[in-house]
Motif scaffolding. Structure first.
Motif, PDB file in Angstrom:
ATOM      1  N   UNK A   1      47.282  35.422 -83.351  1.00 24.22           N
ATOM      2  CA  UNK A   1      46.175  36.469 -83.310  1.00 24.22           C
ATOM      3  C   UNK A   1      45.148  35.999 -84.303  1.00 24.22           C
ATOM      4  N   UNK A   2      45.270  35.232 -85.536  1.00 24.55           N
ATOM      5  CA  UNK A   2      44.474  34.825 -86.280  1.00 24.55           C
ATOM      6  C   UNK A   2      43.358  33.818 -85.494  1.00 24.55           C
ATOM      7  N   UNK A   3      43.942  33.123 -84.878  1.00 21.05           N
ATOM      8  CA  UNK A   3      43.060  31.879 -84.278  1.00 21.05           C
ATOM      9  C   UNK A   3      42.227  32.654 -83.318  1.00 21.05           C
ATOM     10  N   UNK A   4      42.665  33.791 -82.552  1.00 21.38           N
ATOM     11  CA  UNK A   4      41.561  34.525 -81.835  1.00 21.38           C
ATOM     12  C   UNK A   4      40.580  35.003 -82.451  1.00 21.38           C
ATOM     13  N   UNK A   5      41.003  35.452 -83.992  1.00 27.29           N
ATOM     14  CA  UNK A   5      40.109  36.079 -84.851  1.00 27.29           C
ATOM     15  C   UNK A   5      39.019  34.893 -85.253  1.00 27.29           C
TER      16      UNK A   5
ATOM     17  N   UNK B   1      27.101  26.046 -77.578  1.00 28.37           N
ATOM     18  CA  UNK B   1      27.819  25.185 -76.646  1.00 28.37           C
ATOM     19  C   UNK B   1      29.375  24.997 -76.690  1.00 28.37           C
ATOM     20  N   UNK B   2      29.893  25.403 -77.789  1.00 26.40           N
ATOM     21  CA  UNK B   2      31.311  25.396 -77.874  1.00 26.40           C
ATOM     22  C   UNK B   2      31.726  26.266 -76.812  1.00 26.40           C
ATOM     23  N   UNK B   3      31.005  27.298 -76.550  1.00 28.85           N
ATOM     24  CA  UNK B   3      31.635  28.396 -75.459  1.00 28.85           C
ATOM     25  C   UNK B   3      31.361  28.119 -74.095  1.00 28.85           C
ATOM     26  N   UNK B   4      30.119  27.270 -73.862  1.00 29.80           N
ATOM     27  CA  UNK B   4      29.681  26.967 -72.698  1.00 29.80           C
ATOM     28  C   UNK B   4      30.591  26.368 -71.586  1.00 29.80           C
ATOM     29  N   UNK B   5      31.071  26.963 -70.515  1.00 27.28           N
ATOM     30  CA  UNK B   5      32.122  26.135 -69.770  1.00 27.28           C
ATOM     31  C   UNK B   5      33.419  25.834 -70.327  1.00 27.28           C
ATOM     32  N   UNK B   6      33.705  26.700 -71.600  1.00 30.01           N
ATOM     33  CA  UNK B   6      34.986  26.460 -72.058  1.00 30.01           C
ATOM     34  C   UNK B   6      36.025  27.724 -71.981  1.00 30.01           C
ATOM     35  N   UNK B   7      37.012  27.610 -71.404  1.00 32.75           N
ATOM     36  CA  UNK B   7      37.979  28.820 -71.232  1.00 32.75           C
ATOM     37  C   UNK B   7      38.393  29.137 -72.793  1.00 32.75           C
ATOM     38  N   UNK B   8      38.740  30.611 -73.103  1.00 30.27           N
ATOM     39  CA  UNK B   8      39.160  30.987 -74.200  1.00 30.27           C
ATOM     40  C   UNK B   8      40.386  30.418 -74.640  1.00 30.27           C
ATOM     41  N   UNK B   9      41.196  30.283 -73.493  1.00 27.88           N
ATOM     42  CA  UNK B   9      42.700  30.051 -73.866  1.00 27.88           C
ATOM     43  C   UNK B   9      42.671  28.240 -74.282  1.00 27.88           C
TER      44      UNK B   9
ATOM     45  N   UNK C   1      44.301  29.556 -69.247  1.00 23.46           N
ATOM     46  CA  UNK C   1      43.993  31.008 -68.767  1.00 23.46           C
ATOM     47  C   UNK C   1      44.359  32.202 -69.671  1.00 23.46           C
ATOM     48  N   UNK C   2      44.873  32.018 -70.794  1.00 18.46           N
ATOM     49  CA  UNK C   2      44.927  33.228 -71.745  1.00 18.46           C
ATOM     50  C   UNK C   2      43.689  33.843 -72.303  1.00 18.46           C
ATOM     51  N   UNK C   3      43.777  34.962 -72.466  1.00 22.62           N
ATOM     52  CA  UNK C   3      42.650  35.671 -72.784  1.00 22.62           C
ATOM     53  C   UNK C   3      42.968  36.518 -74.172  1.00 22.62           C
TER      54      UNK C   3
ATOM     55  N   UNK D   1      36.361  31.899 -63.468  1.00 22.75           N
ATOM     56  CA  UNK D   1      37.527  31.411 -64.188  1.00 22.75           C
ATOM     57  C   UNK D   1      37.378  32.498 -65.282  1.00 22.75           C
ATOM     58  N   UNK D   2      36.420  32.972 -65.817  1.00 24.65           N
ATOM     59  CA  UNK D   2      36.410  34.064 -67.057  1.00 24.65           C
ATOM     60  C   UNK D   2      37.150  35.251 -66.365  1.00 24.65           C
ATOM     61  N   UNK D   3      37.419  35.361 -65.317  1.00 30.13           N
ATOM     62  CA  UNK D   3      37.984  36.710 -64.880  1.00 30.13           C
ATOM     63  C   UNK D   3      39.734  36.249 -64.669  1.00 30.13           C
ATOM     64  N   UNK D   4      39.920  35.139 -64.817  1.00 32.48           N
ATOM     65  CA  UNK D   4      41.490  34.783 -64.584  1.00 32.48           C
ATOM     66  C   UNK D   4      42.131  35.019 -66.015  1.00 32.48           C
ATOM     67  N   UNK D   5      43.356  35.738 -66.173  1.00 30.91           N
ATOM     68  CA  UNK D   5      44.255  35.754 -67.103  1.00 30.91           C
ATOM     69  C   UNK D   5      45.457  35.449 -66.849  1.00 30.91           C
ATOM     70  N   UNK D   6      45.897  34.286 -66.986  1.00 36.61           N
ATOM     71  CA  UNK D   6      47.192  33.916 -66.809  1.00 36.61           C
ATOM     72  C   UNK D   6      47.996  33.575 -67.924  1.00 36.61           C
ATOM     73  N   UNK D   7      48.988  34.006 -68.244  1.00 35.86           N
ATOM     74  CA  UNK D   7      49.876  33.730 -69.549  1.00 35.86           C
ATOM     75  C   UNK D   7      50.559  32.402 -69.670  1.00 35.86           C
TER      76      UNK D   7
END
Length: 369
Positions: free
Chosen positions: A197-201, A161-169, A110-112, A27-33
């Motif tokens: 971009x600010x949310x990503x930051x 725990x926020x990032x455990x098994x949670x996709x970035x997107x 699946x966005x990164x 899952x962490x390797x997928x990048x789908x817009x």
């Protein structure tokens, strides 16, 4: 009719091939817009044996129905009979409910992040977090902001725990859109006040902060913050330019002796504005670099001096040695031994650490340098 049958068969094969390709990808390797479905497969979702049996029976019944349909298109004598059987099989198939096998998804699942994981982006994310989020989630992301008690739902702790098994997107979607239903979440969406971009930051800031407080335990791997460098041989001007080499990042302490150089690794000194006072291969003199690695250490900037970090050849933080503690390297995985701890900082210990990092590389995609 035969052309239609062949087209249906080709479409079915292509659909199965695409589904298998997505399923086999980490899952962490997928990048789908743009993810077009309301559900996605989650390998960590517990599924009962009964649900699996129901799924396989439904697939088998649907497969038989498809075969009957294709045979009907090629048969004149038994066409209507085969069509009737195919329709009965198709409409009598009992599929398990999607939520029994899949987890809810969004268009951004699946966005990164397109941003560099740099000290500037992380620290800007920290300032945005303090301005927009800390009143509810707390300045330390502990869920104890001044407004927390007045909210209908207590704010969550934004740690590992926020990032455990949670996709970035999906995290990005929840910050931008808020709760799925207004009554289901006390948090509103920030899409109107924060750019994408600010949310990503903000998420990158929380990710590095969570690494600092947990040492990386219970969360995916975290990149080493990219910082501006001055190297004495001019080989690179940023940390990302040193990919392919194992690195040791040292928070230089003015009163302490220089760390002994090791030819197996490249040493980077964080000097907090004193570029000419450290004996190292490269120097990161910006205060932002110092503050970013203080987050990675989980200490205030004034307490960072003496800390060390090991960065593997792909740019991931793999181990750290905190100031003031017993002389030991610690890690979230087993590069520092089965207990995640390697006593002492002698050359032999560093050699074992380097070998362990090379033997067990992080199998996740890197961000853009």
């Amino acid at each position: 009719m035969r052309i239609l049958g062949l087209a249906l068969a080709v479409l079915g094969v292509l659909g199965v091939a695409v589904a298998v390709a997505v399923w086999r990808q980490p899952q962490a390797a997928l990048a789908i817009s743009h993810w077009p479905f309301a559900w996605r497969y989650d390998p960590d979702l517990p599924v009962s044996p009964h649900t699996w049996r129901q799924l396989w029976l439904a697939l088998a019944q649907s497969g038989v129905a498809l075969v009957m349909l294709v045979c009907a298109l090629f048969s004149r004598r038994w066409r209507y009979g085969l069509l009737a059987v195919a329709v009965v099989l198709a409409f009598s198939t009992q599929w398990p409910r999607p939520q029994m096998l899949l987890t809810e998804a969004h268009s951004t699942s699946y966005q990164r992040s397109p941003l560099v994981f740099s000290d500037a982006n992380v620290l800007r994310g920290g300032r945005l977090y303090q301005a927009q989020c800390a009143s509810c989630h707390g300045a330390a992301a502990d869920g104890r902001g001044p407004r927390a008690a007045s909210l209908p739902t207590w704010p969550s702790v934004l740690g590992a725990p926020l990032f455990d098994n949670r996709l970035e997107g999906e995290l990005h979607w929840h910050v931008g859109q808020g709760g799925k239903r207004p009554s289901a979440s006390a948090m509103h969406g920030f899409q109107a006040v924060l750019s994408a971009d600010d949310i990503w930051r903000v998420l990158d800031y929380l990710r590095l902060r969570a690494y600092g407080t947990s040492g990386g335990a219970g969360m995916p791997a975290v990149p080493a913050p990219v910082v501006h460098l001055v190297c004495r041989d001019g080989r690179a001007d940023s940390l990302s330019g040193l990919r392919g080499l194992p690195l040791r990042v040292v928070a230089h302490a003015l009163e302490a002796p220089d760390q002994p150089q090791d030819p197996r690794i490249l040493t980077i000194a964080l000097t907090r504005g004193a570029p000419g006072k450290a004996n190292a291969d490269c120097v990161a003199a910006d205060r932002g670099a110092w503050d970013a690695y203080a987050l990675a250490a989980g200490v205030p900037p004034e307490a960072l001096a003496g800390a060390q970090f090991m960065v593997d050849r792909r740019g991931w933080l793999r181990a750290r040695r905190l100031p003031g503690a017993a002389p030991a390297w610690t890690s979230a995985d087993n590069v520092c031994g089965p207990g995640g701890r390697m006593e002492g900082g002698a050359a032999g210990g560093l050699g074992e650490l380097l070998l362990a990092m090379d033997r067990t590389p992080i199998a996740l995609p890197q961000r853009s340098p």
